[in-house]
Design a protein around this motif. Structure first.
Motif, PDB file in Angstrom:
ATOM      1  N   GLY A   1      60.588  49.925  21.024  1.00 19.29           N
ATOM      2  CA  GLY A   1      59.147  50.139  20.999  1.00 19.29           C
ATOM      3  C   GLY A   1      58.307  48.968  21.475  1.00 19.29           C
ATOM      4  O   GLY A   1      57.092  49.104  21.622  1.00 19.29           O
ATOM      5  N   TRP A   2      58.902  47.818  21.725  1.00 23.56           N
ATOM      6  CA  TRP A   2      58.116  46.671  22.193  1.00 23.56           C
ATOM      7  C   TRP A   2      58.171  46.626  23.704  1.00 23.56           C
ATOM      8  O   TRP A   2      59.252  46.629  24.284  1.00 23.56           O
ATOM      9  CB  TRP A   2      58.658  45.366  21.585  1.00 23.56           C
ATOM     10  CG  TRP A   2      57.700  44.229  21.735  1.00 23.56           C
ATOM     11  CD1 TRP A   2      56.443  44.142  21.216  1.00 23.56           C
ATOM     12  CD2 TRP A   2      57.913  43.015  22.450  1.00 23.56           C
ATOM     13  NE1 TRP A   2      55.873  42.946  21.568  1.00 23.56           N
ATOM     14  CE2 TRP A   2      56.751  42.236  22.326  1.00 23.56           C
ATOM     15  CE3 TRP A   2      58.984  42.513  23.191  1.00 23.56           C
ATOM     16  CZ2 TRP A   2      56.619  40.990  22.907  1.00 23.56           C
ATOM     17  CZ3 TRP A   2      58.854  41.260  23.767  1.00 23.56           C
ATOM     18  CH2 TRP A   2      57.687  40.509  23.618  1.00 23.56           C
ATOM     19  N   THR A   3      57.016  46.638  24.346  1.00 20.99           N
ATOM     20  CA  THR A   3      57.001  46.672  25.802  1.00 20.99           C
ATOM     21  C   THR A   3      56.168  45.535  26.380  1.00 20.99           C
ATOM     22  O   THR A   3      55.219  45.054  25.754  1.00 20.99           O
ATOM     23  CB  THR A   3      56.423  48.003  26.335  1.00 20.99           C
ATOM     24  OG1 THR A   3      55.072  48.120  25.895  1.00 20.99           O
ATOM     25  CG2 THR A   3      57.226  49.186  25.863  1.00 20.99           C
ATOM     26  N   ILE A   4      56.553  45.136  27.551  1.00 17.43           N
ATOM     27  CA  ILE A   4      55.777  44.198  28.355  1.00 17.43           C
ATOM     28  C   ILE A   4      55.717  44.848  29.739  1.00 17.43           C
ATOM     29  O   ILE A   4      56.552  44.595  30.592  1.00 17.43           O
ATOM     30  CB  ILE A   4      56.459  42.817  28.457  1.00 17.43           C
ATOM     31  CG1 ILE A   4      56.773  42.266  27.087  1.00 17.43           C
ATOM     32  CG2 ILE A   4      55.598  41.857  29.244  1.00 17.43           C
ATOM     33  CD1 ILE A   4      57.619  41.011  27.119  1.00 17.43           C
ATOM     34  N   ILE A   5      54.757  45.716  29.908  1.00 13.39           N
ATOM     35  CA  ILE A   5      54.658  46.434  31.168  1.00 13.39           C
ATOM     36  C   ILE A   5      53.285  46.143  31.773  1.00 13.39           C
ATOM     37  O   ILE A   5      52.292  46.791  31.428  1.00 13.39           O
ATOM     38  CB  ILE A   5      54.860  47.950  30.974  1.00 13.39           C
ATOM     39  CG1 ILE A   5      56.218  48.211  30.316  1.00 13.39           C
ATOM     40  CG2 ILE A   5      54.744  48.679  32.306  1.00 13.39           C
ATOM     41  CD1 ILE A   5      56.478  49.649  29.964  1.00 13.39           C
ATOM     42  N   PRO A   6      53.232  45.161  32.671  1.00 13.80           N
ATOM     43  CA  PRO A   6      51.946  44.831  33.288  1.00 13.80           C
ATOM     44  C   PRO A   6      51.575  45.837  34.375  1.00 13.80           C
ATOM     45  O   PRO A   6      52.424  46.587  34.859  1.00 13.80           O
ATOM     46  CB  PRO A   6      52.210  43.451  33.898  1.00 13.80           C
ATOM     47  CG  PRO A   6      53.671  43.456  34.197  1.00 13.80           C
ATOM     48  CD  PRO A   6      54.303  44.302  33.118  1.00 13.80           C
ATOM     49  N   ASP A   7      50.318  45.824  34.737  1.00 12.54           N
ATOM     50  CA  ASP A   7      49.843  46.645  35.847  1.00 12.54           C
ATOM     51  C   ASP A   7      50.060  45.833  37.126  1.00 12.54           C
ATOM     52  O   ASP A   7      49.164  45.145  37.600  1.00 12.54           O
ATOM     53  CB  ASP A   7      48.364  46.978  35.649  1.00 12.54           C
ATOM     54  CG  ASP A   7      47.827  47.877  36.745  1.00 12.54           C
ATOM     55  OD1 ASP A   7      48.630  48.562  37.417  1.00 12.54           O
ATOM     56  OD2 ASP A   7      46.589  47.885  36.928  1.00 12.54           O
ATOM     57  N   GLU A   8      51.288  45.895  37.646  1.00 18.88           N
ATOM     58  CA  GLU A   8      51.658  45.096  38.813  1.00 18.88           C
ATOM     59  C   GLU A   8      51.084  45.683  40.085  1.00 18.88           C
ATOM     60  O   GLU A   8      51.086  46.900  40.263  1.00 18.88           O
ATOM     61  CB  GLU A   8      53.181  45.008  38.950  1.00 18.88           C
ATOM     62  CG  GLU A   8      53.857  44.247  37.854  1.00 18.88           C
ATOM     63  CD  GLU A   8      55.366  44.168  38.051  1.00 18.88           C
ATOM     64  OE1 GLU A   8      55.886  44.649  39.072  1.00 18.88           O
ATOM     65  OE2 GLU A   8      56.026  43.628  37.155  1.00 18.88           O
ATOM     66  N   GLN A   9      50.616  44.793  40.952  1.00 15.64           N
ATOM     67  CA  GLN A   9      50.173  45.195  42.270  1.00 15.64           C
ATOM     68  C   GLN A   9      50.723  44.189  43.264  1.00 15.64           C
ATOM     69  O   GLN A   9      50.628  42.977  43.033  1.00 15.64           O
ATOM     70  CB  GLN A   9      48.657  45.241  42.339  1.00 15.64           C
ATOM     71  CG  GLN A   9      48.057  46.281  41.422  1.00 15.64           C
ATOM     72  CD  GLN A   9      46.544  46.297  41.473  1.00 15.64           C
ATOM     73  OE1 GLN A   9      45.930  45.638  42.281  1.00 15.64           O
ATOM     74  NE2 GLN A   9      45.953  47.069  40.574  1.00 15.64           N
ATOM     75  N   GLU A  10      51.306  44.665  44.339  1.00 12.38           N
ATOM     76  CA  GLU A  10      51.869  43.779  45.343  1.00 12.38           C
ATOM     77  C   GLU A  10      50.757  42.977  46.012  1.00 12.38           C
ATOM     78  O   GLU A  10      49.704  43.515  46.341  1.00 12.38           O
ATOM     79  CB  GLU A  10      52.635  44.585  46.397  1.00 12.38           C
ATOM     80  CG  GLU A  10      53.375  43.707  47.381  1.00 12.38           C
ATOM     81  CD  GLU A  10      54.294  44.503  48.290  1.00 12.38           C
ATOM     82  OE1 GLU A  10      54.533  44.031  49.412  1.00 12.38           O
ATOM     83  OE2 GLU A  10      54.768  45.578  47.883  1.00 12.38           O
TER      84      GLU A  10
END
Length: 166
Positions: free
Chosen positions: A119-128
């Motif tokens: 349940g622990w996430t590190i999901i950034p809003d990545e953009q190239e």
């Protein structure tokens, strides 16, 4: 430096733990660091590697202590994988400064065991990024390296070759 680390240490919970004056579930200690269970773990087995000498952040930490903290963090990650906690992965995580989510202002390294579905996430809003933007950022960092002595004393990092970029 972020200021006078001696006066900052007054009232510091991590200094109290390192001195044996506050409770903690210690798993390892030596003359430089103490490793204990996080009071608010994000997963079971979440560890904190804390230098005994007060340092607010990376800027306040001497190179020898820093290397030891990271080395012990590496060892703790290996130990977690071999423990009965049966973790499936490990995050080694540093929060350096308030903008980076540091909440206790005594340098510490998180060693976080990971489990499928924990349940622990590190999901950034990545953009190239465009290559020109990346090259500009790289140049800013190279300029900072050239203007300081931070890498002059024993760091194995070398600037990339202009021909290859590696």
């Amino acid at each position: 430096m972020t200021g006078n680390t001696t006066s900052a240490a007054q009232g510091c919970i991590f200094c109290a733990i390192a001195a044996g004056q506050a409770e903690a579930s210690v798993v390892y200690e030596d003359e430089t660091v103490v490793v204990f269970m996080a009071l608010h773990p994000v997963t079971p087995g979440h560890l904190l590697v804390v230098p005994r000498k007060h340092a607010v952040g990376l800027e306040d930490l001497d190179g020898t202590t820093s290397a030891h903290v990271w080395s012990v963090g590496h060892d703790m990650a290996r130990v977690l994988r071999r423990s009965s906690m049966r973790c499936e992965g490990v995050n080694v995580f540093l929060c350096d400064g308030e903008a980076a989510f540091q909440t206790v202002f005594h340098f510490h390294l998180h060693v976080i065991p990971r489990y499928t579905g924990d349940g622990w996430t590190i999901i950034p809003d990545e953009q190239e990024s465009e290559r020109s933007v990346l090259d500009g950022h790289a140049q800013a960092i190279k300029d900072a390296i050239a203007s300081t002595d931070l890498l002059a004393a024993g760091c194995s990092a070398k600037p990339p070759s202009p021909a290859t970029g590696t």
